[in-house]
Design an enzyme around this catalytic site. Sequence first.
Site, PDB file in Angstrom:
ATOM      1  N   GLY A   1       1.058  -0.956  -0.028  1.00 34.07           N
ATOM      2  CA  GLY A   1       0.090   0.157  -0.368  1.00 34.07           C
ATOM      3  C   GLY A   1       0.891   1.377  -0.318  1.00 34.07           C
ATOM      4  O   GLY A   1       1.675   1.095   0.608  1.00 34.07           O
TER       5      GLY A   1
ATOM      6  N   PHE B   1      -9.857  12.565   5.777  1.00 35.07           N
ATOM      7  CA  PHE B   1      -9.528  14.385   6.045  1.00 35.07           C
ATOM      8  C   PHE B   1      -8.758  13.824   4.225  1.00 35.07           C
ATOM      9  O   PHE B   1      -7.300  14.298   5.019  1.00 35.07           O
ATOM     10  CB  PHE B   1      -8.795  15.746   5.934  1.00 35.07           C
ATOM     11  CG  PHE B   1      -9.165  16.626   6.220  1.00 35.07           C
ATOM     12  CD1 PHE B   1      -9.982  17.472   6.076  1.00 35.07           C
ATOM     13  CD2 PHE B   1      -8.429  17.390   5.585  1.00 35.07           C
ATOM     14  CE1 PHE B   1     -10.350  19.134   5.275  1.00 35.07           C
ATOM     15  CE2 PHE B   1      -7.710  17.923   5.420  1.00 35.07           C
ATOM     16  CZ  PHE B   1      -8.955  19.868   5.127  1.00 35.07           C
TER      17      PHE B   1
ATOM     18  N   TYR C   1      -6.942   7.369  -0.437  1.00 34.74           N
ATOM     19  CA  TYR C   1      -7.039   5.694   0.327  1.00 34.74           C
ATOM     20  C   TYR C   1      -8.106   5.448   0.596  1.00 34.74           C
ATOM     21  O   TYR C   1      -7.948   4.057   0.372  1.00 34.74           O
ATOM     22  CB  TYR C   1      -6.264   6.830   0.916  1.00 34.74           C
ATOM     23  CG  TYR C   1      -4.891   5.307   1.975  1.00 34.74           C
ATOM     24  CD1 TYR C   1      -4.499   4.778   1.520  1.00 34.74           C
ATOM     25  CD2 TYR C   1      -5.616   5.589   2.656  1.00 34.74           C
ATOM     26  CE1 TYR C   1      -4.236   3.695   2.351  1.00 34.74           C
ATOM     27  CE2 TYR C   1      -5.530   4.650   4.030  1.00 34.74           C
ATOM     28  CZ  TYR C   1      -4.175   3.807   3.555  1.00 34.74           C
ATOM     29  OH  TYR C   1      -3.802   2.735   4.492  1.00 34.74           O
TER      30      TYR C   1
HETATM   31  P1  NAP Z   1       4.839   0.305   4.431  1.00 36.57           P
HETATM   32  O1  NAP Z   1       6.109   0.234   5.462  1.00 36.57           O
HETATM   33  O2  NAP Z   1       5.193   1.862   3.605  1.00 36.57           O
HETATM   34  O3  NAP Z   1       4.819  -1.030   4.080  1.00 36.57           O
HETATM   35  C1  NAP Z   1       4.354  -1.086   2.733  1.00 36.57           C
HETATM   36  C2  NAP Z   1       5.290  -2.115   1.026  1.00 36.57           C
HETATM   37  O4  NAP Z   1       4.729  -1.808   0.264  1.00 36.57           O
HETATM   38  C3  NAP Z   1       6.557  -1.150   1.850  1.00 36.57           C
HETATM   39  O5  NAP Z   1       7.438  -2.524   1.246  1.00 36.57           O
HETATM   40  C4  NAP Z   1       6.151  -0.769   0.313  1.00 36.57           C
HETATM   41  O6  NAP Z   1       8.131  -0.857  -0.332  1.00 36.57           O
HETATM   42  C5  NAP Z   1       5.094  -1.751  -0.548  1.00 36.57           C
HETATM   43  N1  NAP Z   1       4.497  -1.393  -2.162  1.00 36.57           N
HETATM   44  C6  NAP Z   1       4.416  -0.187  -2.229  1.00 36.57           C
HETATM   45  N2  NAP Z   1       4.573   0.250  -4.000  1.00 36.57           N
HETATM   46  C7  NAP Z   1       4.126  -1.499  -4.111  1.00 36.57           C
HETATM   47  C8  NAP Z   1       4.476  -1.937  -5.606  1.00 36.57           C
HETATM   48  N3  NAP Z   1       3.816  -0.943  -6.199  1.00 36.57           N
HETATM   49  N4  NAP Z   1       4.321  -3.397  -5.331  1.00 36.57           N
HETATM   50  C9  NAP Z   1       4.614  -3.758  -4.559  1.00 36.57           C
HETATM   51  N5  NAP Z   1       5.156  -3.722  -3.459  1.00 36.57           N
HETATM   52  C10 NAP Z   1       4.518  -1.948  -3.069  1.00 36.57           C
HETATM   53  O7  NAP Z   1       3.609   0.758   5.526  1.00 36.57           O
HETATM   54  P2  NAP Z   1       2.799  -0.418   6.109  1.00 36.57           P
HETATM   55  O8  NAP Z   1       2.042   0.963   8.040  1.00 36.57           O
HETATM   56  O9  NAP Z   1       3.775  -1.176   7.040  1.00 36.57           O
HETATM   57  O10 NAP Z   1       1.676  -0.040   5.940  1.00 36.57           O
HETATM   58  C11 NAP Z   1       1.627  -2.710   4.810  1.00 36.57           C
HETATM   59  C12 NAP Z   1      -0.489  -1.620   5.286  1.00 36.57           C
HETATM   60  O11 NAP Z   1      -1.375  -1.614   5.862  1.00 36.57           O
HETATM   61  C13 NAP Z   1      -0.948  -0.785   3.933  1.00 36.57           C
HETATM   62  O12 NAP Z   1      -1.802  -1.551   3.071  1.00 36.57           O
HETATM   63  C14 NAP Z   1      -1.297   0.365   4.775  1.00 36.57           C
HETATM   64  O13 NAP Z   1      -1.963   0.996   4.005  1.00 36.57           O
HETATM   65  C15 NAP Z   1      -1.796  -0.381   5.958  1.00 36.57           C
HETATM   66  N6  NAP Z   1      -2.190   0.423   7.006  1.00 36.57           N
HETATM   67  C16 NAP Z   1      -1.296   1.220   8.144  1.00 36.57           C
HETATM   68  C17 NAP Z   1      -1.683   1.687   8.905  1.00 36.57           C
HETATM   69  C18 NAP Z   1      -0.696   2.296   9.516  1.00 36.57           C
HETATM   70  O14 NAP Z   1      -0.567   2.897  10.347  1.00 36.57           O
HETATM   71  N7  NAP Z   1       0.991   2.553   9.377  1.00 36.57           N
HETATM   72  C19 NAP Z   1      -3.023   2.014   9.449  1.00 36.57           C
HETATM   73  C20 NAP Z   1      -3.678   1.631   8.088  1.00 36.57           C
HETATM   74  C21 NAP Z   1      -3.575   0.245   7.716  1.00 36.57           C
HETATM   75  P3  NAP Z   1       7.771   0.994  -0.864  1.00 36.57           P
HETATM   76  O15 NAP Z   1       8.850   0.891   0.463  1.00 36.57           O
HETATM   77  O16 NAP Z   1       8.787   0.602  -2.456  1.00 36.57           O
HETATM   78  O17 NAP Z   1       7.272   1.790  -1.476  1.00 36.57           O
END
Ligand code: NAP
Length: 246
Positions: free
Chosen positions: A90, A148, A153
């Site tokens: 994501g 907001f 997303y």
């Molecule tokens: P993160 O550390 O940025 O992890 C997301 C991973 O997805 C990153 O390794 C990113 O790589 C990879 N990615 C992005 N675009 C991609 C693509 N086109 N192909 C393959 N991989 C790709 O974020 P996270 O916090 O762990 O989030 C993981 C999931 O949980 C996401 O879907 C996010 O929306 C969801 N989420 C997170 C939170 C929060 O508070 N952290 C809350 C609710 C939901 P790059 O680093 O190269 O972009």
Amino acid sequence: MARIALVTGGIGGIGTSICTRLAQDGCRVVANHHPSEVDAADEWKKARAEEGYDIATFSADVSSFEDSTRMVKEITEQFGPVEVLINCAGITRDKTFRKMEAAQWQAVINVNLNSVFNVTRQVWEGMLERGFGRIINISSVNGQRGQFGQANYAAAKAGMHGVTMTLAQEGASKGVTVNTVSPGYVETAMTLAMDDDIRNGIISGIPMRRMAQPSDVSSAIAFLVSDQAAYITGANLPVNGGLFMH
Ligand code: NAP
């Protein structure tokens, strides 16, 4: 035999916790990473090995159908069919709607939502044929309530659950369960980088007065992957400390 579990965005903050937890639970875990992260993925794999985990890494841009096809073909050839899929990749590109450009809208829809089609489509038929599968889509509280500056997303994350509910119906009689997990704010590099006053403002609005740890999310996922959750499908499980209830 160990189940093959593919985690997209597997080397990210939450992805890492999902990978290690599923490995602890006996899965053969494969972590997907973006092609721009080859070096980071190598470092990640080494760090996991030092912790005692043997987790394979596979590069693919999951916003591309062709690249997702290639990756899943390679994983299947090397390890066997994917039986557990966690759609976790994501990105955010936040802007108020009046300032949002088409590229920001499209990038977020492509990575967060179209990836669910691109990757799931590769493993779906095999799961139906073999009579077992677990798919978990990682959405967000902001897909349930809007936020907001996050029209793109929120749309993508809400759309993920639409896919979940439909595939849950299509897979139910074939032993394939499909669920959504919707985290609230999770303590990852992204949220730790926030200014203290913004972070504290967010925390004061969470009934539990803390952000989630990645393990809070991965333990919910581990349950949905387990045999104990065989009768749960089409659910949207909040992991948000009481931030949003419905
Ligand atoms: P993160 O550390 O940025 O992890 C997301 C991973 O997805 C990153 O390794 C990113 O790589 C990879 N990615 C992005 N675009 C991609 C693509 N086109 N192909 C393959 N991989 C790709 O974020 P996270 O916090 O762990 O989030 C993981 C999931 O949980 C996401 O879907 C996010 O929306 C969801 N989420 C997170 C939170 C929060 O508070 N952290 C809350 C609710 C939901 P790059 O680093 O190269 O972009």
